[in-house]
Motif scaffolding. Structure first.
Motif, PDB file in Angstrom:
ATOM      1  N   ASN A  42      51.611   2.188  61.803  1.00 28.95           N
ATOM      2  CA  ASN A  42      50.694   2.719  62.807  1.00 28.95           C
ATOM      3  C   ASN A  42      50.142   4.078  62.352  1.00 28.95           C
ATOM      4  N   TYR A  43      51.012   4.939  61.839  1.00 35.82           N
ATOM      5  CA  TYR A  43      50.596   6.240  61.319  1.00 35.82           C
ATOM      6  C   TYR A  43      49.615   6.066  60.160  1.00 35.82           C
ATOM      7  N   LYS A  44      49.927   5.178  59.246  1.00 40.79           N
ATOM      8  CA  LYS A  44      49.076   4.932  58.072  1.00 40.79           C
ATOM      9  C   LYS A  44      47.714   4.393  58.496  1.00 40.79           C
ATOM     10  N   SER A  45      47.688   3.521  59.468  1.00 36.40           N
ATOM     11  CA  SER A  45      46.430   2.965  59.963  1.00 36.40           C
ATOM     12  C   SER A  45      45.568   4.064  60.594  1.00 36.40           C
ATOM     13  N   ASN A  46      46.178   4.910  61.416  1.00 35.14           N
ATOM     14  CA  ASN A  46      45.436   6.027  62.023  1.00 35.14           C
ATOM     15  C   ASN A  46      44.931   6.994  60.965  1.00 35.14           C
ATOM     16  N   TYR A  47      45.759   7.282  59.981  1.00 40.98           N
ATOM     17  CA  TYR A  47      45.367   8.194  58.903  1.00 40.98           C
ATOM     18  C   TYR A  47      44.171   7.634  58.132  1.00 40.98           C
TER      19      TYR A  47
ATOM     20  N   ARG B 139      38.315   7.545  56.804  1.00 38.72           N
ATOM     21  CA  ARG B 139      37.032   6.836  56.735  1.00 38.72           C
ATOM     22  C   ARG B 139      35.977   7.534  57.593  1.00 38.72           C
ATOM     23  N   GLU B 140      36.367   7.968  58.789  1.00 37.68           N
ATOM     24  CA  GLU B 140      35.425   8.669  59.658  1.00 37.68           C
ATOM     25  C   GLU B 140      35.011  10.004  59.059  1.00 37.68           C
TER      26      GLU B 140
ATOM     27  N   ASP C 286      40.519  18.989  71.575  1.00 38.48           N
ATOM     28  CA  ASP C 286      41.366  19.340  70.429  1.00 38.48           C
ATOM     29  C   ASP C 286      41.767  18.146  69.579  1.00 38.48           C
ATOM     30  N   THR C 287      41.090  17.006  69.771  1.00 35.26           N
ATOM     31  CA  THR C 287      41.490  15.843  68.978  1.00 35.26           C
ATOM     32  C   THR C 287      40.353  15.125  68.269  1.00 35.26           C
ATOM     33  N   ASN C 288      39.229  14.819  68.971  1.00 35.13           N
ATOM     34  CA  ASN C 288      38.279  13.906  68.345  1.00 35.13           C
ATOM     35  C   ASN C 288      36.809  14.200  68.616  1.00 35.13           C
ATOM     36  N   SER C 289      36.466  15.353  69.138  1.00 40.70           N
ATOM     37  CA  SER C 289      35.054  15.676  69.354  1.00 40.70           C
ATOM     38  C   SER C 289      34.433  16.164  68.056  1.00 40.70           C
ATOM     39  N   ILE C 290      33.128  16.016  67.956  1.00 46.99           N
ATOM     40  CA  ILE C 290      32.407  16.565  66.805  1.00 46.99           C
ATOM     41  C   ILE C 290      31.132  17.221  67.316  1.00 46.99           C
ATOM     42  N   LYS C 291      30.835  18.366  66.753  1.00 50.64           N
ATOM     43  CA  LYS C 291      29.659  19.127  67.154  1.00 50.64           C
ATOM     44  C   LYS C 291      28.891  19.506  65.886  1.00 50.64           C
ATOM     45  N   ILE C 292      27.562  19.400  65.977  1.00 51.51           N
ATOM     46  CA  ILE C 292      26.697  19.786  64.859  1.00 51.51           C
ATOM     47  C   ILE C 292      25.663  20.761  65.387  1.00 51.51           C
ATOM     48  N   ASP C 293      25.519  21.868  64.681  1.00 54.34           N
ATOM     49  CA  ASP C 293      24.466  22.836  64.986  1.00 54.34           C
ATOM     50  C   ASP C 293      23.501  22.887  63.814  1.00 54.34           C
ATOM     51  N   ILE C 294      22.233  23.188  64.136  1.00 51.56           N
ATOM     52  CA  ILE C 294      21.189  23.251  63.121  1.00 51.56           C
ATOM     53  C   ILE C 294      20.517  24.608  63.231  1.00 51.56           C
ATOM     54  N   LYS C 295      20.550  25.368  62.154  1.00 51.01           N
ATOM     55  CA  LYS C 295      19.937  26.693  62.113  1.00 51.01           C
ATOM     56  C   LYS C 295      18.553  26.549  61.489  1.00 51.01           C
ATOM     57  N   MET C 296      17.529  26.856  62.282  1.00 52.83           N
ATOM     58  CA  MET C 296      16.140  26.671  61.853  1.00 52.83           C
ATOM     59  C   MET C 296      15.534  28.010  61.446  1.00 52.83           C
TER      60      MET C 296
ATOM     61  N   LEU D 241      31.952  23.477  57.597  1.00 51.86           N
ATOM     62  CA  LEU D 241      32.629  22.252  58.002  1.00 51.86           C
ATOM     63  C   LEU D 241      34.035  22.632  58.430  1.00 51.86           C
ATOM     64  N   THR D 242      34.397  22.321  59.674  1.00 51.73           N
ATOM     65  CA  THR D 242      35.749  22.625  60.154  1.00 51.73           C
ATOM     66  C   THR D 242      36.386  21.364  60.723  1.00 51.73           C
ATOM     67  N   TYR D 243      37.715  21.398  60.834  1.00 53.67           N
ATOM     68  CA  TYR D 243      38.499  20.250  61.266  1.00 53.67           C
ATOM     69  C   TYR D 243      39.331  20.600  62.499  1.00 53.67           C
ATOM     70  N   HIS D 244      39.665  19.568  63.272  1.00 55.26           N
ATOM     71  CA  HIS D 244      40.601  19.738  64.380  1.00 55.26           C
ATOM     72  C   HIS D 244      41.986  20.016  63.798  1.00 55.26           C
ATOM     73  N   ASP D 245      42.706  20.939  64.410  1.00 55.93           N
ATOM     74  CA  ASP D 245      44.039  21.273  63.916  1.00 55.93           C
ATOM     75  C   ASP D 245      45.027  20.118  64.078  1.00 55.93           C
ATOM     76  N   LYS D 246      44.956  19.430  65.206  1.00 55.41           N
ATOM     77  CA  LYS D 246      45.925  18.362  65.482  1.00 55.41           C
ATOM     78  C   LYS D 246      45.681  17.107  64.653  1.00 55.41           C
ATOM     79  N   THR D 247      44.441  16.643  64.619  1.00 54.94           N
ATOM     80  CA  THR D 247      44.158  15.331  64.030  1.00 54.94           C
ATOM     81  C   THR D 247      43.518  15.386  62.652  1.00 54.94           C
TER      82      THR D 247
END
Length: 144
Positions: free
Chosen positions: A24-29, A34-35, A80-90, A125-131
């Motif tokens: 289960n851990y390996k599958s989640n990893y 991939r994401e 703190d687990t799975n959101s993603i945010k993108i900002d664009i500086k114009m 590029l930053t990552y969630h600490d938990k996941t």
């Protein structure tokens, strides 16, 4: 003899439980890796506006799939687990930073129409600490 059979049964159950947790851990990893690759490929690389639109669409789809909540103004709320945010500086607008939601809600077809030939670069590029999933990306406009 009965105690020995119970001992081996308990031992088998423990081994099966450990194997299940590992798989289960390996599958989640693997899923997270991939994401992440979908977004990490663009770090420190120049991309055109059309490619940036694709990245924003992937981020929005990921947030929808992961049921990330929105605030009252329609922006995704960072979790703190799975959101993603993108900002664009114009640089066209005195280095104003736009959120992906602003561009997405304004119509990605308009963005592609005006910025498809413009170059952007992912500078952060930053990552969630938990996941360890991709949490945030900043794209800066390079050309006008």
């Amino acid at each position: 003899m009965k105690k020995l059979a119970i001992f081996f049964l308990v031992l088998v159950i423990i081994v099966v439980a450990i194997a299940y947790m590992y798989l289960n851990y390996k599958s989640n990893y693997d899923t997270i890796q991939r994401e992440n690759v979908q977004f990490e490929n663009y770090y420190n690389k120049n991309v055109y506006g059309a490619d940036l639109a694709t990245i924003i669409n992937r981020a929005v789809d990921s947030n929808i799939k992961n049921k990330v909540q929105k605030d009252s103004s329609g922006n995704y709320i960072e979790n703190d687990t799975n959101s993603i945010k993108i900002d664009i500086k114009m640089i066209d607008d005195d280095n104003k930073i736009y959120s992906m939601e602003t561009l997405y809600n304004g119509g990605m077809d308009k963005f592609v129409e005006y910025y498809s030939g413009i170059t952007f670069k992912c500078t952060q590029l930053t990552y969630h600490d938990k996941t360890k999933r991709v949490k945030y990306m900043l794209f800066e406009q390079i050309t006008q």
